[in-house]
Design a protein around this motif. Structure first.
Motif, mmCIF file in Angstrom:
data_model
loop_
_atom_site.group_PDB
_atom_site.id
_atom_site.type_symbol
_atom_site.label_atom_id
_atom_site.label_comp_id
_atom_site.label_asym_id
_atom_site.label_seq_id
_atom_site.Cartn_x
_atom_site.Cartn_y
_atom_site.Cartn_z
ATOM 1 N N GLU A 1 0.733 -1.230 0.024
ATOM 2 C CA GLU A 1 -0.092 0.050 -0.007
ATOM 3 C C GLU A 1 0.821 1.310 -0.066
ATOM 4 O O GLU A 1 0.498 2.208 -0.641
ATOM 5 N N LEU A 2 1.815 1.164 0.811
ATOM 6 C CA LEU A 2 2.941 2.318 0.883
ATOM 7 C C LEU A 2 3.378 2.683 -0.420
ATOM 8 O O LEU A 2 3.981 3.792 -0.925
ATOM 9 N N ALA A 3 3.631 1.479 -1.320
ATOM 10 C CA ALA A 3 4.358 1.736 -2.666
ATOM 11 C C ALA A 3 3.836 2.554 -3.493
ATOM 12 O O ALA A 3 4.284 3.204 -4.258
ATOM 13 N N ASN A 4 2.336 2.751 -3.324
ATOM 14 C CA ASN A 4 1.741 3.802 -4.143
ATOM 15 C C ASN A 4 2.211 5.257 -4.011
ATOM 16 O O ASN A 4 2.244 6.029 -4.867
ATOM 17 N N MET A 5 2.719 5.441 -3.015
ATOM 18 C CA MET A 5 3.393 6.676 -2.433
ATOM 19 C C MET A 5 4.497 7.087 -3.199
ATOM 20 O O MET A 5 4.852 8.171 -3.495
ATOM 21 N N VAL A 6 5.163 6.080 -3.667
ATOM 22 C CA VAL A 6 6.585 6.342 -4.288
ATOM 23 C C VAL A 6 6.106 7.133 -5.679
ATOM 24 O O VAL A 6 6.973 7.873 -5.983
ATOM 25 N N SER A 7 5.178 6.588 -6.510
ATOM 26 C CA SER A 7 4.951 7.219 -7.809
ATOM 27 C C SER A 7 4.501 8.690 -7.524
ATOM 28 O O SER A 7 4.983 9.628 -8.320
ATOM 29 N N VAL A 8 4.089 9.292 -6.517
ATOM 30 C CA VAL A 8 3.666 10.546 -6.144
ATOM 31 C C VAL A 8 5.026 11.328 -5.963
ATOM 32 O O VAL A 8 5.130 12.444 -6.513
ATOM 33 N N GLY A 9 5.868 10.618 -5.059
ATOM 34 C CA GLY A 9 7.321 11.403 -4.998
ATOM 35 C C GLY A 9 8.139 11.627 -6.001
ATOM 36 O O GLY A 9 8.687 12.643 -6.547
ATOM 37 N N THR A 10 8.139 10.557 -7.067
ATOM 38 C CA THR A 10 8.586 10.407 -8.356
ATOM 39 C C THR A 10 8.153 11.661 -9.138
ATOM 40 O O THR A 10 9.037 12.441 -9.697
ATOM 41 N N LEU A 11 6.699 11.711 -9.508
ATOM 42 C CA LEU A 11 6.302 12.706 -10.340
ATOM 43 C C LEU A 11 6.466 14.086 -9.708
ATOM 44 O O LEU A 11 6.737 15.014 -10.450
ATOM 45 N N LEU A 12 6.712 14.123 -8.548
ATOM 46 C CA LEU A 12 6.739 15.362 -7.685
ATOM 47 C C LEU A 12 8.107 15.839 -8.142
ATOM 48 O O LEU A 12 8.716 17.099 -8.401
ATOM 49 N N ALA A 13 9.073 15.188 -8.047
ATOM 50 C CA ALA A 13 10.625 15.376 -8.260
ATOM 51 C C ALA A 13 10.536 15.694 -9.640
ATOM 52 O O ALA A 13 11.388 16.698 -10.114
ATOM 53 N N PHE A 14 10.227 14.942 -10.666
ATOM 54 C CA PHE A 14 10.186 15.066 -11.915
ATOM 55 C C PHE A 14 9.580 16.354 -12.377
ATOM 56 O O PHE A 14 10.196 17.220 -13.323
ATOM 57 N N THR A 15 8.732 16.710 -11.818
ATOM 58 C CA THR A 15 7.870 18.087 -12.185
ATOM 59 C C THR A 15 9.011 19.300 -11.793
ATOM 60 O O THR A 15 9.283 20.219 -12.352
ATOM 61 N N ALA A 16 9.259 19.038 -10.446
ATOM 62 C CA ALA A 16 10.440 20.276 -10.061
ATOM 63 C C ALA A 16 11.665 20.149 -11.023
ATOM 64 O O ALA A 16 12.103 21.494 -11.130
ATOM 65 N N VAL A 17 12.109 19.171 -11.333
ATOM 66 C CA VAL A 17 13.369 19.163 -12.240
ATOM 67 C C VAL A 17 12.930 19.929 -13.589
ATOM 68 O O VAL A 17 13.750 20.623 -14.046
ATOM 69 N N ALA A 18 11.780 19.707 -14.190
ATOM 70 C CA ALA A 18 11.349 20.535 -15.515
ATOM 71 C C ALA A 18 11.118 21.844 -15.154
ATOM 72 O O ALA A 18 11.731 22.710 -16.220
ATOM 73 N N ILE A 19 10.752 22.096 -13.899
ATOM 74 C CA ILE A 19 10.535 23.661 -13.982
ATOM 75 C C ILE A 19 11.822 24.215 -13.615
ATOM 76 O O ILE A 19 12.064 25.419 -13.994
ATOM 77 N N SER A 20 12.712 23.493 -12.850
ATOM 78 C CA SER A 20 14.112 24.031 -12.776
ATOM 79 C C SER A 20 14.945 24.296 -14.118
ATOM 80 O O SER A 20 15.574 25.283 -14.144
ATOM 81 N N ILE A 21 14.598 23.349 -14.975
ATOM 82 C CA ILE A 21 15.520 23.731 -16.619
ATOM 83 C C ILE A 21 14.848 25.116 -16.993
ATOM 84 O O ILE A 21 15.507 25.943 -17.494
ATOM 85 N N LEU A 22 13.450 25.166 -16.921
ATOM 86 C CA LEU A 22 12.947 26.567 -17.497
ATOM 87 C C LEU A 22 13.581 27.929 -16.817
ATOM 88 O O LEU A 22 13.856 28.942 -17.342
ATOM 89 N N ILE A 23 13.606 27.581 -15.459
ATOM 90 C CA ILE A 23 13.929 28.903 -14.649
ATOM 91 C C ILE A 23 15.697 29.006 -14.888
ATOM 92 O O ILE A 23 15.894 30.249 -15.094
ATOM 93 N N LEU A 24 16.321 28.010 -15.016
ATOM 94 C CA LEU A 24 17.941 28.320 -15.225
ATOM 95 C C LEU A 24 18.097 28.690 -16.688
ATOM 96 O O LEU A 24 19.022 29.329 -16.815
ATOM 97 N N ARG A 25 17.147 28.244 -18.025
ATOM 98 C CA ARG A 25 17.351 28.691 -18.928
ATOM 99 C C ARG A 25 16.912 30.404 -19.285
ATOM 100 O O ARG A 25 17.725 31.095 -19.850
ATOM 101 N N TYR A 26 15.496 30.747 -18.595
ATOM 102 C CA TYR A 26 15.046 31.979 -19.191
ATOM 103 C C TYR A 26 14.833 32.739 -17.985
ATOM 104 O O TYR A 26 15.093 34.032 -18.290
ATOM 105 N N VAL A 27 15.058 32.475 -16.716
ATOM 106 C CA VAL A 27 15.174 33.395 -15.542
ATOM 107 C C VAL A 27 16.368 32.815 -14.531
ATOM 108 O O VAL A 27 15.975 32.433 -13.292
#
Length: 532
Positions: free
Chosen positions: A401-427
């Motif tokens: 049951e706790l393993a379902n939380m793994v996907s939430v943490g993974t998607l959160l990290a991937f989203t933060a990395v994608a936003i970081s790329i936008l910031i590092l390139r343009y702002v």
């Protein structure tokens, strides 16, 4: 150019913001603020990894035993014979995230992976959340992987209940707990291996991963031979290649995306790579490409051997060989599953102490987690603490049951990395220095620029472009008759104002894109829409 802020103590980073409240949460650190340029040796990690080591870590952490199960589940419920296309689409989506990791890892090569990138580009508050999300992901994911070893290992002893007594699962009456000594022992063994050193652990990882790849090649070659003998009956089903339509194929891709998770473990070893600017992008890219290629070949073979509706959802590969008269292949496939689990377990425990070490360097955790052993040059204390925690979780708890939380943490990290790329390139942050390994090449390239260029000498050490103090200090660095001309000063002031306006527009655009994507995905996940 104005002098950069001096290096602080090992557990305090240099920040681009200060103060309390909101500013305290959004302050950002410098790229090299937690990388030691000399000083005490206990904070130096061993630079031993090259491209082959990184590929082994990435492939080993990505190809787990899930591929031996997902093939049957996704084919039966979503994609049918189009499983190969589902793997391809999921691989392309994973490649986009991998490219973000590759760029950030090469530009900001330090331990901490997504936590480190988020701290530089977004701020401390989001970085703190990402750091603990990653720890949760790796801890629960590693424990779940370890508990999957026992059923596969029992096949070599005659059946599910044939393990030796000291390894067999035991049900504790009254508490409803099923303890798994085999899982706990395996986690402790991997923890001890990681404490020996990054070179030794990466060698074992490469060995186990190579054996797992050999098993997958056996499945591809032997399954291909059987397919030509039987006429690939799986592709002759009456409902065609897309029995569930295009929507089913895309739904299968969404499920299979998590089969590619693991390449982020490569980014966490950035401080231990010999040439991070070159090796990290190659290691991440080649590792993910190899995984996608193997996944697609295995799916082509297995879907062709057995009709998708007749696949066993738990053991699709073993069942496919058994139905075609190769019962002995079950042991080969089970060996591959065990090797994949062990390799994935190493990839799950390896990044945890490095993320904790990065957080401790920034003052978000006690300094204990930042200690690096002088002999092995790895964070032994952090490795032991995370290993013992994962072993206890694997021993006492059913983490399904706790393993379902793994996907939430993974998607959160991937989203933060994608936003970081936008910031590092343009702002880009105003006071984020270019990594020291790139400064010499940038300075040498600037020497070849023309003496009349307005921007000469402005490459400097900063990624940002609106540091007014730095510009004022360089206004007279060129020829005295031209650089201090009032017209040039006025033009530089105008350019500075334009740059500030551009950064504001870019920041607003990034925010609008992020909220728009959030609204779109929230709407797409609503049960009221007809295509869900």
């Amino acid at each position: 150019m104005a002098e950069m802020e001096p290096q602080r103590s090992c557990n305090k980073a240099s920040f681009s913001g200060s103060g309390l409240g909101f500013h305290y949460v959004t302050r950002r650190k410098q790229v090299d603020s937690n990388r030691r340029r000399g000083g005490r040796g206990e904070h130096q990690l061993a630079r031993e990894l090259s491209i082959p080591h990184l590929i082994a870590i990435g492939v080993g952490a990505t190809i787990g035993a899930g591929v031996y199960v997902l093939v049957g589940t996704v084919a039966r419920e979503h994609s049918g014979p189009a499983l190969t296309i589902s793997f391809l689409i999921a691989g392309i989506a994973a490649a986009l995230s991998a490219l973000c990791y590759a760029e950030l890892a090469s530009r900001c090569p330090s331990a901490g992976s997504a936590y480190h990138y988020t701290y530089i580009c977004i701020g401390e508050g989001v970085a703190w959340l990402i750091g603990w999300a990653l720890v949760l992901e790796y801890t629960i994911g590693g424990s779940a992987v370890a508990r999957g070893v026992s059923p596969n290992l029992a096949l070599f002893f005659g059946g599910p209940d044939s393990l030796p007594s000291f390894l067999a699962r035991v049900h504790i009456p009254g508490l409803g707990i099923v303890v798994d000594p085999c899982a706990a022992i395996l986690v402790l063994m991997v923890t001890g291996l990681l404490c020996l050193g990054i070179k030794e652990s990466s060698f074992i990882q490469a060995t186990v991963t190579t054996a797992n790849v050999i098993v997958m090649l056996f499945v591809i070659i032997a399954g291909g031979y059987l397919g030509f003998q039987t006429g690939w009956i799986g592709y002759t089903v009456s409902k065609g290649y897309f029995p569930y339509g295009v929507n089913g194929m895309l739904a299968g891709s969404a499920t299979l995306f998590f089969a590619y998770i693991g390449f982020d473990a490569v980014a966490s070893t950035a401080e231990e790579v010999k040439n991070p600017q070159v090796d990290l992008p190659w290691g991440i890219g080649l590792g993910l490409s190899m995984c996608c290629f193997l996944y697609m070949l295995v799916s082509v073979v297995i879907v062709g051997l057995v009709p998708y509706f007749a696949m066993d959802p738990d053991t699709p590969i073993s069942t496919a060989f058994t139905q075609n008269g190769m019962q002995w292949a079950v042991y080969v496939v089970s060996t591959g599953a065990i090797l994949a689990l062990c390799s994935s377990l190493i990839g799950s425990i390896l990044p945890q102490p490095r993320i904790l070490m990065a957080m401790a360097r920034d003052g978000l955790l006690p300094p204990l987690f930042a200690d690096v052993n002088r002999n092995t040059q790895v964070p032994v204390k952090s490795t032991l603490l995370t290993g013992i925690s994962a072993a206890a979780l694997a021993f006492f708890m059913d983490v399904a049951e706790l393993a379902n939380m793994v996907s939430v943490g993974t998607l959160l990290a991937f989203t933060a990395v994608a936003i970081s790329i936008l910031i590092l390139r343009y702002v880009p942050p105003d006071e984020v220095p270019i990594p020291s390994s790139l400064r010499e090449s940038i300075e040498s390239a600037s020497l070849h620029s023309s003496s009349g260029d307005k921007n000469e000498g402005y490459s400097g050490n900063l990624v940002g472009t609106n540091n007014q103090n730095s510009q004022d200090g360089m206004a007279c660095n060129n020829d005295a008759e031209t650089a201090c001309d009032p017209l040039i000063v006025k033009e530089k002031f105008t350019d500075d104002m334009n740059e500030k306006e551009r950064r504001k527009k870019a920041a607003r655009s990034i925010a609008i894109v992020c909220f728009g994507v959030l609204a779109l995905t929230s709407s797409a996940s609503s049960a009221s829409l007809p295509f869900t």
